[in-house]
Structures are given as structure tokens and as C-alpha cells.
Scaffold this motif. Structure first.
Motif, PDB file in Angstrom:
ATOM      1  N   ILE A 277      11.558  17.775  21.587  1.00  0.00           N
ATOM      2  CA  ILE A 277      12.520  18.154  20.543  1.00  0.00           C
ATOM      3  C   ILE A 277      12.385  17.230  19.337  1.00  0.00           C
ATOM      4  CG2 ILE A 277      14.981  18.257  19.986  1.00  0.00           C
ATOM      5  CD1 ILE A 277      15.459  19.211  22.857  1.00  0.00           C
ATOM      6  N   THR A 278      12.225  15.928  19.592  1.00  0.00           N
ATOM      7  CA  THR A 278      12.060  14.971  18.494  1.00  0.00           C
ATOM      8  C   THR A 278      10.812  15.283  17.687  1.00  0.00           C
ATOM      9  OG1 THR A 278      13.218  13.251  19.745  1.00  0.00           O
ATOM     10  CG2 THR A 278      11.826  12.529  17.915  1.00  0.00           C
ATOM     11  N   GLY A 279       9.705  15.567  18.386  1.00  0.00           N
ATOM     12  CA  GLY A 279       8.457  15.889  17.695  1.00  0.00           C
ATOM     13  C   GLY A 279       8.584  17.129  16.825  1.00  0.00           C
ATOM     14  N   LEU A 280       9.208  18.170  17.353  1.00  0.00           N
ATOM     15  CA  LEU A 280       9.423  19.397  16.582  1.00  0.00           C
ATOM     16  C   LEU A 280      10.283  19.133  15.346  1.00  0.00           C
ATOM     17  CD1 LEU A 280      10.120  22.263  19.158  1.00  0.00           C
ATOM     18  CD2 LEU A 280       8.533  22.374  17.227  1.00  0.00           C
ATOM     19  N   ALA A 281      11.382  18.389  15.550  1.00  0.00           N
ATOM     20  CA  ALA A 281      12.308  18.130  14.455  1.00  0.00           C
ATOM     21  C   ALA A 281      11.642  17.309  13.347  1.00  0.00           C
ATOM     22  CB  ALA A 281      13.548  17.416  14.982  1.00  0.00           C
ATOM     23  N   VAL A 282      10.881  16.290  13.720  1.00  0.00           N
ATOM     24  CA  VAL A 282      10.210  15.452  12.718  1.00  0.00           C
ATOM     25  C   VAL A 282       9.159  16.265  11.967  1.00  0.00           C
ATOM     26  CG1 VAL A 282       8.690  13.473  12.410  1.00  0.00           C
ATOM     27  CG2 VAL A 282      10.667  13.294  13.938  1.00  0.00           C
ATOM     28  N   LYS A 283       8.387  17.090  12.686  1.00  0.00           N
ATOM     29  CA  LYS A 283       7.333  17.884  12.042  1.00  0.00           C
ATOM     30  C   LYS A 283       7.909  18.834  11.013  1.00  0.00           C
ATOM     31  CE  LYS A 283       3.674  21.261  12.889  1.00  0.00           C
ATOM     32  NZ  LYS A 283       2.904  22.031  13.900  1.00  0.00           N
ATOM     33  N   HIS A 284       9.016  19.487  11.359  1.00  0.00           N
ATOM     34  CA  HIS A 284       9.601  20.480  10.453  1.00  0.00           C
ATOM     35  C   HIS A 284      10.701  19.895   9.574  1.00  0.00           C
ATOM     36  CE1 HIS A 284       7.563  24.066  12.163  1.00  0.00           C
ATOM     37  NE2 HIS A 284       7.533  23.330  13.251  1.00  0.00           N
ATOM     38  N   GLY A 285      10.891  18.560   9.662  1.00  0.00           N
ATOM     39  CA  GLY A 285      11.861  17.888   8.807  1.00  0.00           C
ATOM     40  C   GLY A 285      13.288  18.289   9.073  1.00  0.00           C
ATOM     41  N   LEU A 286      13.654  18.429  10.363  1.00  0.00           N
ATOM     42  CA  LEU A 286      14.976  18.909  10.739  1.00  0.00           C
ATOM     43  C   LEU A 286      15.798  17.826  11.416  1.00  0.00           C
ATOM     44  CD1 LEU A 286      14.159  22.402  12.296  1.00  0.00           C
ATOM     45  CD2 LEU A 286      15.076  21.935  10.027  1.00  0.00           C
ATOM     46  N   MET A 287      17.118  17.921  11.232  1.00  0.00           N
ATOM     47  CA  MET A 287      18.027  17.113  12.021  1.00  0.00           C
ATOM     48  C   MET A 287      18.246  17.806  13.362  1.00  0.00           C
ATOM     49  SD  MET A 287      21.838  15.798  11.011  1.00  0.00           S
ATOM     50  CE  MET A 287      21.281  15.546   9.335  1.00  0.00           C
ATOM     51  N   SER A 288      18.424  17.011  14.415  1.00  0.00           N
ATOM     52  CA  SER A 288      18.641  17.556  15.747  1.00  0.00           C
ATOM     53  C   SER A 288      19.520  16.589  16.526  1.00  0.00           C
ATOM     54  CB  SER A 288      17.306  17.768  16.466  1.00  0.00           C
ATOM     55  OG  SER A 288      16.740  16.517  16.833  1.00  0.00           O
TER      56      SER A 288
END
Length: 665
Positions: free
Chosen positions: A581-592
Motif C-alpha cells: 500500500i505504501t509503495g502504491l501510494a508513493v508512486k501515485h502521490g497519494l495519501m493513505s
């Protein structure tokens, strides 16, 4: 005892409400030192709304300040940008793992640097922290987020949350608080360990400055369709039309942040969308979003067991309980002699009208209407026991002979959402759970997700005048699903794992299927199939080369993927894939749940010798709520009561001694 009673009442009130902690050196009440100003700039294109929220913290005191503000966002918001503005300087924020972002912010705060941190507490609840706001100056934080536009029964809808209803925190207080930033009115419990982080103080508008907690909203709607009307059930609107584009804002300018701002728009009759495809290319990858509305193909109306569950807890007091009673009465009006029904109410305890669903005879319906009219709101929100009784109640029926449906009417003001979602999944069986959100600031995340886990639909009621339309659509849709056993096939079998939702649920009348996929170019055909109520097969094919250009699809896909990973963990009873989840959020510039935004000005502004005061800014009491829902910071204790009881006890003891001496004299 007559002497003690007023002090007891005062102490009891202090335990429930408290006294506002914004006080001067002499202990006199004063308004919060920080004035909060908000600007929303929203652009709607197709099925995506892109928003810019500029939140300004103006320091009216002669001390350096840190502002802490807990605030709501739409339940499907994807936060993708943070910018801090100090005077003429602009500092871009970065996405970091949550703990790293906290350390970055704390280090900058201690060093006297301007800093901002925004993190997610729930999918629809966030906390902003702004450090080192100079006396008499303003520091602003700009958030960028996007949200999907809702579409139901021919009407598009967009919601801008501005406040929240104080949530009930079930469970026992924990002896040791978790290692987290504290600041709310609630203490951590065994069921809500982060209660302090999701319980901002709730005050009246008169408790803040006259120009604080206001918001200006500018909304531009470009749906790609000619529109018949633009309206709002929550506010009066001022609108301007330029071709197919509408510019909308609240009439009179700024609004008070004590109710959600809701806008609806309806396409010209006969031009409602039945299918649409959107495409985006981002970092060399293709993203597609498809919307499909099956349409009304007739329905087979089956006899039903309907269980109406109504929230009568304290958070529903005032206008909310009146709306809830009206909604329930409207539901009773849809019953026929073929149906069976029951009414369950819950607050600190759960009660039901009947032991099990009874036939909807005239006599039983009359009893139910009288029962509903007498309902009053008070007490806690013990929702788990009500869910358990609703999903377990009733008698066994022959397979396929009767539809079991639960209608849950509440504001969703609870802090233990994850446990309730798990309970719904475990107890649902073949039933359907439909949620009806009540109040000016309901917990929309809980309401929508509860309906999704319950394989039903979600409906929001904004005001007494808004009851008929949404409920009529809901009860009409509940008669039977329009489409079941849905299959979605994008070109290329290998892409199946990258399409969301992975398992589409049944569709009800007027409800669209929205699917998003990564890695599929805008070529070939999308094939969707399902089964109609009569058992007939249904098929539809969409030409992907007709896809319209769109932005933000990659963020919507990433948000759906993150939600899917969290859902898988809930079903399996394990911790979510934090690294994934962290990797996805960082790649797409999202808060999670595991990533936050942080912005730091490299130049120190405050000397480390100069003190700084932290202000936990309150939210406003939702419109229509009663004063019992106010949550002021506690500085009062029951010491006056204890002292008085001690004095009275000594007086009684002295009197007894004197009586004994006289008796033996």
C-alpha cells in the motif's frame, strides 16, 4: 442534599461537556487564537471531480502558534497534493511513510521552521498540523484531491463535507494510551485505540470568531451532457451557464461550516448516459474507466422480509431523529400484505417492536407507526448489537421464495467502523443491507462501505424536504436487482487482476456499474454480461476506441487497488500489506493509511528560545443537532462535588455525634 444537588448537576455537566480551554491568564474564556478560512475550487469533468482546498490559519494572538485541525473529506477522496504558503513563499509537500512524515514535521517544529503535515485517520477523516505560525500572520495549506462523482437514477451528485458529527467510541478505556499525537475529547478504548485522533472538539458557531470556520466554494460542472437542472438540497445556489458548462456557488458567498454542501445535476430527459468510457495515459501506462447503466428491464417483485433499524442515540437528537422517523414511516408505506417486517431501535441498548418479522397487516402497521412516532434520541451508539439482532432475526424461508432486506437508518457516528464491516460480512448470509444516512454531516464513509459489504445501496437524506425523492428511488430499487452474476471482460485475460472492483456486486435499478483497469489500451471491446431478474442472459459490448480523454484515472485506479488490498486483509483477518500500500501510494502521490504529506520551509522563523502554543481547533456543531452533542475541551473536574460531599458528610457525622451525646446525657 439540597445544597449538594446544584453542585452535582454542575459536575455532571462538566463531565459530559466541559469548559472551553481557550482561556486567558485570568482564566476568562476567549475565542481560539487561530481564525480558520477555507476556499474550495472544484472542477468536474465526466465522472471525476478535481478539488483544490486552500485552508488558511490566521494567528490573532501575540504568541507563536501551532494549529491542529481534524476535518472531513469525501469518503472516496484521493489526496494527491500539498502546498504550504507563507507570505510570498510556496513550499511543495512530499509523500512520505506516515512515521517518517511525523518525524520530519516534529524536527522542523522544534527547530522553529514553518512546517505542515496532513495525515489520514479514516478514509474520510484527516488531520492537518501547521507549526510556527507567527503572531498576527497567516500560514496557508493547499490540498489537492479528487473524488468520483456519484450517479444514481439519472442524477449526478457531489458532496463537500465541512464538519462531522461527534462519534461514539465503544469499548473500555485503555490503561496505556498508544504512541500517537493526542488532542481530542475522547480517550483511547479497546475498540477504538485512536479515539483521541478522531474526536475534535465540537462547538457552536458563536464560540469562534465571526469570520472563522467559513468556506467559499466555486464549482464548475462540465459533464459532457446538456443539463436540465442543477440544484442543492443543502444550500441555496447561484449558478451561471455557458453552453453545457455550469458555474455554481452558494448564494450569498461564504457558508458556515456546519453542514455538508451537496450539489445535484440532472441531464436533459432522454439524454441520460447509458454507457461511457474514459482513457488516460500516465507514465507510459494506459488507464480506462467504464460506466454502464443496464436500464430498467422490468422486475419480478418477490415477497420480502424487511427489517427497519433506526438509530435513536444521542447524536441523532434534534432534526436528525425527525428525519429518521419520517424515513422509516415512508418505508412502512411501501409494505404490502405479502411482506413481513420488524422495527428495531438502538442506542445504549437494542429494542425491537416484534420478536420476529410479522405480516404487514393493517393492525401491525398501525402499531409500528405509533411505535415510530414515540421514538426519542438519547444514549450511546451500540451499533453492533443492533446489527446482530437485525441480521439474525426472522424465520427460515424456502430458498428463493422471500427476499430478506435490512434498512439501516443512522448518522453513522461511530469510531469502530472496521469491526462493524467485519460483522456485516460474517453475519450477512443471503440478506441485503441498505443504509440511509441522516443528518447534515453523517459519516458517509461508514454508510457507503456498510452498504457495499451488505450488497445493498446507500442513500443520503439532507433535510426534511429531501426525504421523498431519494427514498422513493431507494424503495423502488429494493424491489429486486436489475442485474446479477455480473462479468466484466477487458481485452487481454492477463489484465484481470488489475481491474477493479474485482468482483462486481449486483446492480439495482438506476445504479451504474463503474469499472477501472490499468494496462489496457483504448482498443478492442469491453464485454459485460449478467443475468436479468427473469433469468434471461444480458450482454453488452463497448467500443474502447470511443473512449474520451480524461485525467486522474491513475489515481482513481490506485485508490481502488489500495481499497482492494485492505478489503482482502479484512476478509482474511490479517494486517494489510503495508509495504504494498505504501509503495502504491508513493508512486501515485497519494495519501493513505500509511503515507502522509509533509512540507517544511528550510529557513527557521522562530527562535528556539521563543515559546509556541498549540491550538486544537474545534469543528462546528452540525446544523440541526442539539446542544448535547457539543464537545468542549475539559478543564473542569468533579472536585467541587467531591469537596461538597465531604463537607456534607462531616456535617452529618457531627450531627450524629451530637445526637448520640444528647441521647446518653
Amino acid at each position: 442534599m439540597l445544597f449538594v444537588h446544584p453542585l452535582y448537576a454542575e459536575a455532571n455537566e462538566a463531565d459530559n461537556v466541559g469548559e472551553l480551554h481557550f482561556v486567558d491568564g485570568q482564566g476568562q474564556w476567549q475565542e481560539p487564537a487561530l481564525v480558520l478560512d477555507n476556499e474550495f475550487d472544484i472542477q468536474v469533468s465526466g465522472l471525476i471531480a478535481d478539488s483544490r482546498l486552500l485552508r488558511s490559519f490566521r494567528n490573532t494572538s501575540n504568541q507563536w502558534r501551532e494549529g491542529v485541525f481534524v476535518f472531513p473529506l469525501p469518503e472516496k477522496a484521493s489526496v494527491y497534493g500539498l502546498t504550504m504558503k507563507v507570505g510570498e513563499r510556496t513550499i511543495e509537500g512530499k509523500v512520505q511513510p506516515k512515521e517518517t512524515a511525523r518525524k520530519t514535521y516534529e524536527k522542523a517544529k522544534q527547530a522553529g521552521q514553518h512546517a505542515a503535515n496532513v495525515e489520514q485517520q479514516r478514509p474520510n477523516l484527516f488531520t492537518a498540523r501547521v507549526a510556527n505560525i507567527p503572531p498576527g500572520e497567516t500560514v496557508s495549506v493547499e490540498l489537492k484531491y479528487q473524488q468520483p462523482v456519484q450517479y444514481q437514477a439519472g442524477v449526478f451528485e457531489l458532496t463537500v463535507p465541512t464538519t462531522l458529527t461527534p462519534r461514539y467510541m465503544p469499548g473500555r478505556p485503555v490503561s496505556k494510551a498508544p504512541d500517537q499525537w493526542q488532542g481530542g475529547w475522547a480517550l483511547p478504548t479497546t475498540e477504538v485505540p485512536d479515539a483521541s485522533a478522531i474526536s475534535p472538539f465540537t462547538v457552536n458557531p458563536t464560540d469562534v470568531a465571526t469570520d472563522s470556520h467559513r468556506a467559499s466554494i466555486e464549482l464548475v460542472i462540465d459533464s459532457g451532457l446538456p443539463l436540465e437542472s442543477v440544484s442543492s438540497p443543502s444550500h441555496r445556489l447561484a449558478s451561471r451557464q455557458d453552453g453545457q458548462t455550469f458555474s455554481v456557488s452558494p448564494e450569498g458567498g461564504e457558508i458556515l461550516m456546519n453542514r455538508d454542501f451537496v450539489v445535484r445535476w440532472r441531464p436533459v430527459a432522454g439524454l441520460e448516459p447509458s454507457a461511457a468510457v474514459f482513457h488516460q495515459s500516465w507514465q507510459g501506462e494506459d488507464y480506462l474507466m467504464a460506466m454502464l447503466v443496464p436500464g430498467d428491464n422490468g422486475s419480478m417483485v418477490l415477497p420480502r422480509d424487511l427489517v427497519f433499524v433506526i438509530d435513536t442515540s444521542g447524536s441523532m437528537a434534534g432534526e436528525s431523529i425527525r428525519q429518521a422517523r419520517s424515513a422509516l414511516q415512508a418505508g412502512l408505506d411501501t409494505l404490502t400484505p405479502r411482506d413481513r417486517f420488524n422495527v428495531i431501535q438502538f442506542n445504549s441498548q437494542t429494542h425491537s417492536l416484534f420478536m420476529q418479522p410479522e405480516v404487514a397487516t393493517g393492525n401491525n402497521l398501525a402499531r409500528a407507526r405509533q411505535y415510530v412516532d414515540r421514538l426519542r434520541a438519547d444514549g450511546g451508539t451500540e451499533m453492533a448489537s443492533a446489527l446482530s439482532r437485525a441480521l439474525d432475526s426472522g424465520v427460515e424461508t424456502e430458498a428463493g421464495a422471500r427476499v430478506r432486506q435490512v434498512i439501516f437508518i443512522t448518522d453513522g457516528a461511530v469510531g469502530n467502523e472496521a469491526a462493524l464491516f467485519r460483522q456485516i460480512r460474517e453475519q450477512l448470509g443471503s440478506q441485503r443491507l441498505f443504509t440511509v444516512a441522516i443528518g447534515s454531516a453523517p459519516n458517509r464513509h461508514f454508510m457507503r462501505e456498510a452498504a457495499r459489504w451488505g450488497r445493498g445501496t446507500y442513500t443520503a437524506i439532507q433535510s426534511p424536504s429531501d426525504v421523498d425523492g431519494p427514498l422513493q428511488a431507494l424503495f423502488s430499487a429494493m424491489e429486486s436487482p436489475v442485474l446479477t452474476d455480473i462479468r466484466v471482460n477487458w481485452p487481454g485475460q492477463e489484465t484481470g487482476r488489475e481491474a477493479f472492483p474485482a468482483r462486481p456486486g449486483d446492480l439495482f435499478q438506476g445504479e451504474p456499474l463503474i469499472h477501472v483497469v490499468r494496462g489496457v489500451p483504448a482498443m478492442g471491446e469491453l464485454k459485460v454480461s449478467g443475468r436479468l431478474p427473469g433469468g434471461q442472459d444480458w450482454n453488452r459490448t463497448l467500443d474502447l476506441q470511443q473512449a474520451a480523454s480524461a485525467t486522474g484515472l491513475h489515481r482513481h485506479w490506485a485508490r481502488e487497488k489500495i481499497d482492494s488490498l485492505e478489503d482482502e486483509a479484512k476478509v482474511a483477518g490479517r494486517e494489510p500489506d503495508r509495504a504494498g500500500i505504501t509503495g502504491l501510494a508513493v508512486k501515485h502521490g497519494l495519501m493513505s493509511a500509511y503515507t502522509s504529506f509533509v512540507a517544511v520551509d528550510s529557513t527557521p522563523a522562530r527562535s528556539t528560545e521563543t515559546p509556541m502554543v498549540s491550538d486544537n481547533l474545534p469543528t462546528l456543531l452540525p446544523a440541526g443537532s442539539q446542544a448535547g452533542m457539543l464537545r468542549y475541551p475539559q478543564t473542569a473536574t468533579s472536585a467541587p462535588l467531591l469537596i461538597a460531599l465531604g463537607v456534607v458528610g462531616l456535617m452529618f457525622s457531627l450531627a450524629l455525634v451530637l445526637l448520640q451525646r444528647r441521647a446518653f446525657a
